[in-house]
Design a protein around this motif. Structure first.
Motif, PDB file in Angstrom:
ATOM      1  N   THR A 133      36.132 -52.634 -38.874  1.00 47.64           N
ATOM      2  CA  THR A 133      35.822 -53.412 -37.989  1.00 47.64           C
ATOM      3  C   THR A 133      34.536 -52.879 -37.179  1.00 47.64           C
ATOM      4  OG1 THR A 133      36.893 -52.403 -36.276  1.00 47.64           O
ATOM      5  CG2 THR A 133      38.309 -54.124 -37.443  1.00 47.64           C
ATOM      6  N   PRO A 134      33.894 -53.741 -36.540  1.00 47.82           N
ATOM      7  CA  PRO A 134      32.479 -53.289 -35.835  1.00 47.82           C
ATOM      8  C   PRO A 134      32.882 -52.119 -35.073  1.00 47.82           C
ATOM      9  CG  PRO A 134      32.502 -55.758 -35.737  1.00 47.82           C
ATOM     10  CD  PRO A 134      33.686 -55.197 -36.216  1.00 47.82           C
ATOM     11  N   HIS A 135      34.212 -52.300 -34.284  1.00 45.47           N
ATOM     12  CA  HIS A 135      34.468 -50.900 -33.414  1.00 45.47           C
ATOM     13  C   HIS A 135      34.622 -49.638 -34.216  1.00 45.47           C
ATOM     14  CE1 HIS A 135      35.882 -53.863 -29.874  1.00 45.47           C
ATOM     15  NE2 HIS A 135      34.810 -54.127 -30.180  1.00 45.47           N
ATOM     16  N   GLU A 136      35.318 -49.907 -35.237  1.00 46.22           N
ATOM     17  CA  GLU A 136      35.579 -48.735 -36.118  1.00 46.22           C
ATOM     18  C   GLU A 136      34.314 -48.146 -36.630  1.00 46.22           C
ATOM     19  OE1 GLU A 136      40.168 -49.977 -37.746  1.00 46.22           O
ATOM     20  OE2 GLU A 136      38.242 -50.541 -38.878  1.00 46.22           O
ATOM     21  N   LEU A 137      33.345 -48.803 -37.191  1.00 47.83           N
ATOM     22  CA  LEU A 137      32.061 -48.574 -37.774  1.00 47.83           C
ATOM     23  C   LEU A 137      31.385 -47.668 -36.502  1.00 47.83           C
ATOM     24  CD1 LEU A 137      30.846 -51.498 -39.596  1.00 47.83           C
ATOM     25  CD2 LEU A 137      31.769 -49.662 -40.571  1.00 47.83           C
TER      26      LEU A 137
ATOM     27  N   GLU B 192      32.980 -40.886 -25.189  1.00 47.80           N
ATOM     28  CA  GLU B 192      33.931 -41.269 -24.171  1.00 47.80           C
ATOM     29  C   GLU B 192      34.686 -42.271 -24.314  1.00 47.80           C
ATOM     30  OE1 GLU B 192      31.595 -38.214 -23.199  1.00 47.80           O
ATOM     31  OE2 GLU B 192      30.656 -40.239 -23.551  1.00 47.80           O
ATOM     32  N   GLY B 193      34.118 -43.458 -25.368  1.00 46.34           N
ATOM     33  CA  GLY B 193      34.852 -44.688 -25.527  1.00 46.34           C
ATOM     34  C   GLY B 193      33.938 -45.754 -25.917  1.00 46.34           C
ATOM     35  N   GLY B 194      34.044 -46.971 -25.663  1.00 43.78           N
ATOM     36  CA  GLY B 194      33.661 -48.089 -26.158  1.00 43.78           C
ATOM     37  C   GLY B 194      33.681 -49.253 -25.113  1.00 43.78           C
ATOM     38  N   THR B 195      32.557 -50.220 -25.272  1.00 40.90           N
ATOM     39  CA  THR B 195      32.422 -51.466 -24.293  1.00 40.90           C
ATOM     40  C   THR B 195      32.021 -52.607 -24.961  1.00 40.90           C
ATOM     41  OG1 THR B 195      32.100 -49.865 -22.495  1.00 40.90           O
ATOM     42  CG2 THR B 195      31.625 -52.055 -22.097  1.00 40.90           C
ATOM     43  N   ASP B 196      32.532 -53.584 -25.022  1.00 35.10           N
ATOM     44  CA  ASP B 196      32.164 -55.033 -25.383  1.00 35.10           C
ATOM     45  C   ASP B 196      31.120 -55.524 -24.661  1.00 35.10           C
ATOM     46  OD1 ASP B 196      33.618 -55.545 -28.075  1.00 35.10           O
ATOM     47  OD2 ASP B 196      35.356 -55.238 -26.577  1.00 35.10           O
ATOM     48  N   ILE B 197      30.140 -55.968 -25.231  1.00 31.87           N
ATOM     49  CA  ILE B 197      29.028 -56.786 -24.328  1.00 31.87           C
ATOM     50  C   ILE B 197      29.017 -58.033 -24.708  1.00 31.87           C
ATOM     51  CG2 ILE B 197      26.419 -56.616 -23.812  1.00 31.87           C
ATOM     52  CD1 ILE B 197      27.859 -53.975 -22.840  1.00 31.87           C
TER      53      ILE B 197
ATOM     54  N   ARG C  43      28.493 -62.810 -31.177  1.00 34.52           N
ATOM     55  CA  ARG C  43      29.639 -62.196 -30.757  1.00 34.52           C
ATOM     56  C   ARG C  43      29.182 -61.168 -29.744  1.00 34.52           C
ATOM     57  NH1 ARG C  43      32.440 -59.555 -35.672  1.00 34.52           N
ATOM     58  NH2 ARG C  43      30.269 -59.840 -36.391  1.00 34.52           N
ATOM     59  N   GLY C  44      27.973 -61.159 -29.435  1.00 39.29           N
ATOM     60  CA  GLY C  44      27.315 -60.082 -28.419  1.00 39.29           C
ATOM     61  C   GLY C  44      27.029 -58.487 -28.940  1.00 39.29           C
ATOM     62  N   ALA C  45      27.730 -57.666 -28.397  1.00 33.41           N
ATOM     63  CA  ALA C  45      27.331 -56.232 -28.827  1.00 33.41           C
ATOM     64  C   ALA C  45      28.452 -55.183 -28.569  1.00 33.41           C
ATOM     65  CB  ALA C  45      26.124 -55.456 -28.193  1.00 33.41           C
ATOM     66  N   TYR C  46      28.493 -54.153 -29.085  1.00 37.05           N
ATOM     67  CA  TYR C  46      29.511 -53.100 -28.686  1.00 37.05           C
ATOM     68  C   TYR C  46      28.713 -51.867 -28.559  1.00 37.05           C
ATOM     69  CZ  TYR C  46      33.344 -50.278 -28.955  1.00 37.05           C
ATOM     70  OH  TYR C  46      34.707 -49.267 -28.816  1.00 37.05           O
ATOM     71  N   VAL C  47      29.016 -51.059 -27.396  1.00 33.22           N
ATOM     72  CA  VAL C  47      28.440 -49.869 -27.077  1.00 33.22           C
ATOM     73  C   VAL C  47      29.621 -48.664 -27.379  1.00 33.22           C
ATOM     74  CG1 VAL C  47      27.517 -48.278 -25.490  1.00 33.22           C
ATOM     75  CG2 VAL C  47      26.719 -50.872 -25.347  1.00 33.22           C
ATOM     76  N   ALA C  48      28.977 -47.721 -27.925  1.00 33.61           N
ATOM     77  CA  ALA C  48      30.126 -46.708 -28.299  1.00 33.61           C
ATOM     78  C   ALA C  48      29.585 -45.285 -27.908  1.00 33.61           C
ATOM     79  CB  ALA C  48      30.691 -46.700 -29.755  1.00 33.61           C
ATOM     80  N   THR C  49      30.187 -44.311 -27.278  1.00 30.39           N
ATOM     81  CA  THR C  49      29.949 -43.016 -27.222  1.00 30.39           C
ATOM     82  C   THR C  49      31.015 -42.201 -27.322  1.00 30.39           C
ATOM     83  OG1 THR C  49      30.748 -43.221 -24.647  1.00 30.39           O
ATOM     84  CG2 THR C  49      28.361 -43.930 -25.135  1.00 30.39           C
TER      85      THR C  49
END
Length: 302
Positions: A198-202, A229-234, A221-227
């Motif tokens: 999935t995008p989160h997994e990638l 420390e975690g991730g946030t759906d945009i 579907r927006g965007a996804y920010v990953a660090t």
């Protein structure tokens, strides 16, 4: 004043509209044939400059008739072009087909952009070294990409599009790495890692590979920010799409414009999603980009 330096490509975009994209070997009737300003580097620089950022550009343009339309918005948006060289070859050219649903296919001939190699970049190192953010893409030679990272003293933002083979350590300096879902998979393959999921997994696999932050753009579907420390759906606004050409570049330029102002990565990505959505409501890349006076679409939180 905080400064963004974009090291990248300048293209003329030849745009044709068709009801759908042709199958291999098929010829379709289309319309249009406009020559508009493009190139991922130029697009991103114009997007940031029109939103108020102080932008300088390192790149090359040809000596042919395409040079003038390719540079139009670079000039009118107030970008510092002192590190742009006009060389004795063709201007980069992108041939773009836009279907009725707004999706596009693009074939690029690098032209003058192929000359933005390590020597070219090194000769303009001061424009890079004094930037707070250096923004890079994949439309210049890999040696130029690496040299730009090496001469940077600030934050490096990378949108490796198209995904080309570049120096691994230079690529890992990206903070953030900005990619769409397809590009994320190709970058993982380049790093020798699994590219499925999935995008989160990638995104989090890229973090595990050593990136300090990752922003995946996911279209409607927006965007996804990953660090680490975690991730946030945009989320992204719902708009009537006319042409998606350059929307990802609008996102990149807007993201950097807000990072220059001190926004968090999540806040910058949230703003960039609205700018990217705005860009899909007009034709072409740079002609569709907002300015500081534009009314951006809002996210429907209902």
């Amino acid at each position: 004043m905080s400064k963004l330096t974009v090291v990248g490509s300048i293209n003329a975009d030849l745009i044709v509209h068709a009801e759908r994209h042709p199958q291999p070997g098929e010829t379709l009737l289309g319309s249009g044939g406009e020559i508009l300003a493009g190139g991922k580097g130029a697009n991103q620089a114009v997007a940031a400059a029109q939103l108020g950022a102080h932008v300088a550009f390192v790149g090359a343009v040809g000596s042919d008739p395409y040079a003038e339309p390719a540079m139009h918005y670079m000039r009118t948006s107030g970008i510092d072009l002192s590190a742009v060289e006009q060389v004795d070859t063709n201007t980069g050219l992108a041939v773009i087909t836009v279907s009725a649903d707004g999706e596009n296919t693009i074939v690029i001939s690098p032209g003058a952009n192929a000359q933005v190699d390590s020597d070219f970049v090194a000769a303009r190192a001061s424009t890079i070294a004094d930037a707070d953010i250096v923004l890079l893409q994949g439309e210049i030679p890999a040696s130029g990409f690496q040299a730009a990272v090496e001469h940077s003293n600030g934050r490096v933002v990378v949108n490796l599009a198209p995904v080309v083979q570049v120096d691994r350590e230079s690529l890992l300096q990206a903070n953030p790495l900005l990619a769409n879902e397809h590009e994320a998979g190709l970058i993982l393959e380049q790093l020798g890692l699994p590219s499925d999921g999935t995008p989160h997994e990638l995104a989090h696999r890229l973090i595990e590979a050593g990136f300090r932050s990752v922003v995946l753009t996911l279209g409607a579907r927006g965007a996804y920010v990953a660090t680490p420390e975690g991730g946030t759906d945009i989320p992204t606004p719902r708009v009537t799409t006319i042409d998606t050409t350059g929307a990802g570049d609008a996102f990149a330029g807007a993201l950097c414009s807000r990072l220059l102002q001190g926004d968090s990565l999540i806040d910058a990505a949230s703003f960039a999603a609205r700018v990217g959505a705005f860009a899909t409501t007009g034709n072409g890349a740079q002609p569709s980009y907002p300015t500081t006076s534009s009314r951006l679409p809002e996210v429907d939180n209902a």
